[in-house]
Design an enzyme around this catalytic site. Structure first.
Site, PDB file in Angstrom:
ATOM      1  N   HIS A 162       0.819  -1.222   0.000  1.00  0.00           N
ATOM      2  CA  HIS A 162       0.000   0.000   0.000  1.00  0.00           C
ATOM      3  C   HIS A 162       0.852   1.272   0.000  1.00  0.00           C
ATOM      4  O   HIS A 162       0.302   2.369  -0.173  1.00  0.00           O
ATOM      5  CB  HIS A 162      -0.919   0.042   1.226  1.00  0.00           C
ATOM      6  N   ASP A 199      -2.921 -10.727  -1.821  1.00  0.00           N
ATOM      7  CA  ASP A 199      -3.504 -10.169  -0.607  1.00  0.00           C
ATOM      8  C   ASP A 199      -4.944  -9.754  -0.907  1.00  0.00           C
ATOM      9  O   ASP A 199      -5.254  -9.294  -2.007  1.00  0.00           O
ATOM     10  CB  ASP A 199      -2.692  -8.956  -0.172  1.00  0.00           C
ATOM     11  N   HIS A 201      -6.589  -7.257   0.039  1.00  0.00           N
ATOM     12  CA  HIS A 201      -6.711  -5.820  -0.193  1.00  0.00           C
ATOM     13  C   HIS A 201      -5.871  -5.434  -1.407  1.00  0.00           C
ATOM     14  O   HIS A 201      -4.732  -5.878  -1.552  1.00  0.00           O
ATOM     15  CB  HIS A 201      -6.235  -5.033   1.028  1.00  0.00           C
ATOM     16  N   ASP A 286      -4.907 -12.898   4.001  1.00  0.00           N
ATOM     17  CA  ASP A 286      -6.107 -12.359   4.648  1.00  0.00           C
ATOM     18  C   ASP A 286      -7.378 -12.611   3.846  1.00  0.00           C
ATOM     19  O   ASP A 286      -8.463 -12.180   4.252  1.00  0.00           O
ATOM     20  CB  ASP A 286      -5.954 -10.865   4.944  1.00  0.00           C
TER      21      ASP A 286
END
Length: 380
Positions: A162, A199, A201, A286
């Site tokens: 990120h 991931d 996200h 996740d």
């Protein structure tokens, strides 16, 4: 315990794959230490960047360590010695002002990068830990590219996908995977690197840092719409890089079937057309059905199959040059089992049975979304 103690002994004795044998200027191809070797990066600084009440804390590495010990995996791994990334290497991706800001927050004892959001913390050790994470990613990828090890997994903290050019967010400080890709280009003359992010996200930092660069293909499977509210399928890159940004977004309830079909039907053909010379995977776990920070329904067995396909594709396209770096995963039990399973895949070992099994809720059918994605990405 004996396996990890031997691992630490190797590091201290510098019998690991080290910076000395991975000269940044050298393009030599040293002999691998053993057949079918899997490198691993783990540094004490990764434990020092921690905040007990935050989901991204050092207990994640503790849980992984314990599961690797339980399965007897430590003694099968080849240590790759991390080092601090240089300022020049950080500047390939991040602005000097941003690097100075991270250094200053750490120097004054830590805090939140953006106190109003309160998501990305720093401690007094975070600047050094983030530099070690970036440097560790560089060292592992050079070791894999030079065939000192067949493949590898960097157990890095803090994570990076990120992190933007001049902004920390989503628990991430420096974008280690993009920095490692630049290192492969700078030190080894690699022309095409693929970064595959599984991931849950979206890796908005990786996308933003590479969307104008046709030499890096950024691929992401993620939940959408969901935090950070980026990663639409229609965002495919800009200018000469059009087509090298590959987003595979799925709503809540996506699981093993959606992820594996997306890999086979979209990611593989995109990689075949791109012809990467090296593959980096941001390995977030996740998307597991037990994880508290998302709504996907992957199983440990599904992650194992996904990494098996990654390994097979790397073997077909780039001589097996594949490295993983640790992403998300905030429920400790599935995180530890998933990471251990990925190591078993990389080592070519028999896989341990998934102790948690599939999601008690059936995954949603995303056949229609897959067809739309294939049309957008012009495959099939």
């Amino acid at each position: 315990m004996q396996g990890r103690r031997e691992f630490i002994r190797q590091l201290l004795a510098l019998s690991a794959v080290s910076g000395a044998s991975l000269s940044m200027a050298s393009c030599g191809k040293p002999i691998k230490p053993s057949p079918n070797s899997t490198g691993v990066v783990l540094d004490p600084l990764f434990y020092e960047h921690t905040q007990a009440d935050h989901p991204e804390n050092a207990q994640r590495l503790v849980a992984i360590d314990e599961e690797l010990q339980r399965r007897g995996l430590w003694q099968a791994l080849t240590p790759v010695k991390a080092r601090l990334a240089t300022l020049e290497e950080l500047n390939w991706v991040h602005t000097q002002g941003y690097i100075d800001e991270i250094a200053s927050i750490s120097e004054y004892g830590g805090g939140y990068f953006n106190p109003y959001l309160g998501d990305t913390y720093l401690t007094a050790a975070s600047y050094e830990a983030a530099k070690m994470a970036a440097g560790g990613a560089i060292q592992l990828n050079l070791a894999v590219y030079d065939r000192q090890v067949d493949n590898g997994f960097a157990l890095l903290r803090p994570p990076g996908h990120h992190a933007l050019e001049s902004k920390a967010m989503g628990f991430c400080l420096f974008n280690s995977d993009v920095i490692a890709a630049r290192a492969l280009q700078h030190y080894r003359g690699v022309e095409r690197v693929a970064i595959i992010d599984f991931d849950v996200h979206h890796g908005n930092g990786t996308q933003d840092l590479t969307e104008n660069d046709p030499s890096i293909m950024a691929i992401s499977i993620h939940q959408h719409p969901y935090w950070p509210m980026t990663g639409a399928a229609e965002h495919v890159g800009e200018g000469d890089a059009k087509g090298t940004n590959v987003n595979c977004p799925f709503g809540s309830g996506a699981g093993d079937m959606a992820y594996l079909k997306a890999f086979e039907e979209i990611i593989v053909p995109k990689l075949q057309a791109f012809k990467p010379q090296h593959i980096i995977a941001f390995a977030g776990y996740d998307a597991h059905w037990m994880d508290p920070l998302a709504e996907h329904r992957m199983s440990i067995d599904g992650f194992n199959q996904f990494v098996e396909r990654l390994k097979s594709t790397a073997a077909d396209l780039c001589g097996g040059r594949l490295s993983l770096s640790l992403g998300g995963g905030y429920e400790l039990e599935p995180l530890a089992h998933s990471v251990a399973g990925s190591f078993e895949v990389l080592l070519g070992r028999e896989l341990t049975t998934d102790p948690l099994g599939p999601s008690p809720r059936a995954e949603n059918d995303y056949s229609e979304q897959l067809a739309k994605l294939k049309a957008i990405h012009q495959v099939g």
